[in-house]
Enzyme design. Structure first.
Site: not given
Ligand code: KIV
Length: 272
Positions: A52, A91, A190
């Protein structure tokens, strides 16, 4: 046999677990479109995340909160059309799974059906247990995400390192074990201290993929546009830039503009 596509060993959730058992590091990058996904997949990446972060990178929003389910499905479908080998994780966008587990399941089903993705990622631990379990019962693999969870940025207030204090570190460790118990196939950690991330990776059997979480985990993920140096503003300590594409692209664009203005482009060979 129909030709065209090369026979490759596809990365599955089982392959990833095997990689952890064998001590082979897992490489993961983000992609939001067909062209980028094709280059990354052909380079041999293990996991492609349709993050996301598209909300920031593709749409220019300040946070990941505004991106919608339809927009995530659009990005995921474009990526899926390019993929031959990598496992694709998508996501679940903010607001589509925290409310109740039925809504969470519907969201995950829409992503799987409409984009053809292989799995989903969700931010949070114990507080989203019902949603994770309901999605898993439908046969959809779930990747967890702990530590700095950008969908909660207004709760945290800043994007600084998480779980530096004992209580939060303990809480994160418990959440990681719970995610494994619920049945998640992997966890993203993270921006947390490297020692804590290494401890988490040792205490669970599922792969732990870090971003700003040190080298003691089972794999690494970066946002592709960041590691290619396509922006100049975002420079956290954990980011290794493999190119300086912002400068290279600017130079190419400036050269093109110069050539058009000076009537150098197109030349005789570049026309019909
Ligand atoms: O949305 C994204 O790019 C992420 C990464 C930072 C793991 O969740």
């Amino acid at each position: 046999m129909p030709s065209g596509k090369k026979e490759v060993k596809k990365v599955t959730t089982h392959v990833l677990q095997e990689m952890k058992r064998n001590g082979e590091k897992i490489a993961m990058l983000t992609a939001y479109d067909y062209t980028m996904a094709k280059i990354i997949d052909n380079s041999g990446i293990d996991i492609i995340l349709v993050g996301d972060s598209a909300s920031n990178v593709m749409a220019g929003h300040e946070t990941t909160l505004p991106i919608t389910l339809d927009q995530m499905i659009y990005h995921a479908s474009s990526v899926i059309r390019a993929i031959n080998r990598a496992l694709v994780v998508v996501d679940l966008p903010f607001g589509t799974y925290q409310g109740n587990s039925k809504e969470a399941l519907n969201t995950a089903i829409r992503i799987m059906k409409e984009s053809g993705a292989h799995s989903v990622k969700m931010e949070g631990g114990k507080e989203i247990k019902d949603s994770i379990e309901r999605i898993l019962t439908a046969g959809i693999p779930v990747m967890g995400h702990l530590g700095l969870t950008p969908q909660s940025i207004y709760k945290f207030g800043t994007y600084t390192v998480r779980a530096k204090e004992k209580d939060e570190a303990q809480h994160l460790m418990e959440d990681a074990k719970l995610l494994e118990e619920y049945g998640c196939f992997a966890i993203v950690l993270e921006k947390i201290p490297a020692d804590l991330a290494a401890k988490v990776a040792k205490s669970v059997r599922i792969p732990v993929i870090g971003i700003g979480a040190g080298g003691g985990v089972d794999g690494q993920v970066l946002v592709t546009h960041d590691m290619l140096g396509m922006n100049t503003e975002f420079s956290p300590r954990f980011l290794r830039r493999y190119m300086n594409l912002y400068a290279d692209m600017s130079a190419a664009f400036k050269n093109y503009i110069k050539d058009v203005k000076s009537k150098d482009f197109p030349n005789k060979k570049e026309q019909y």
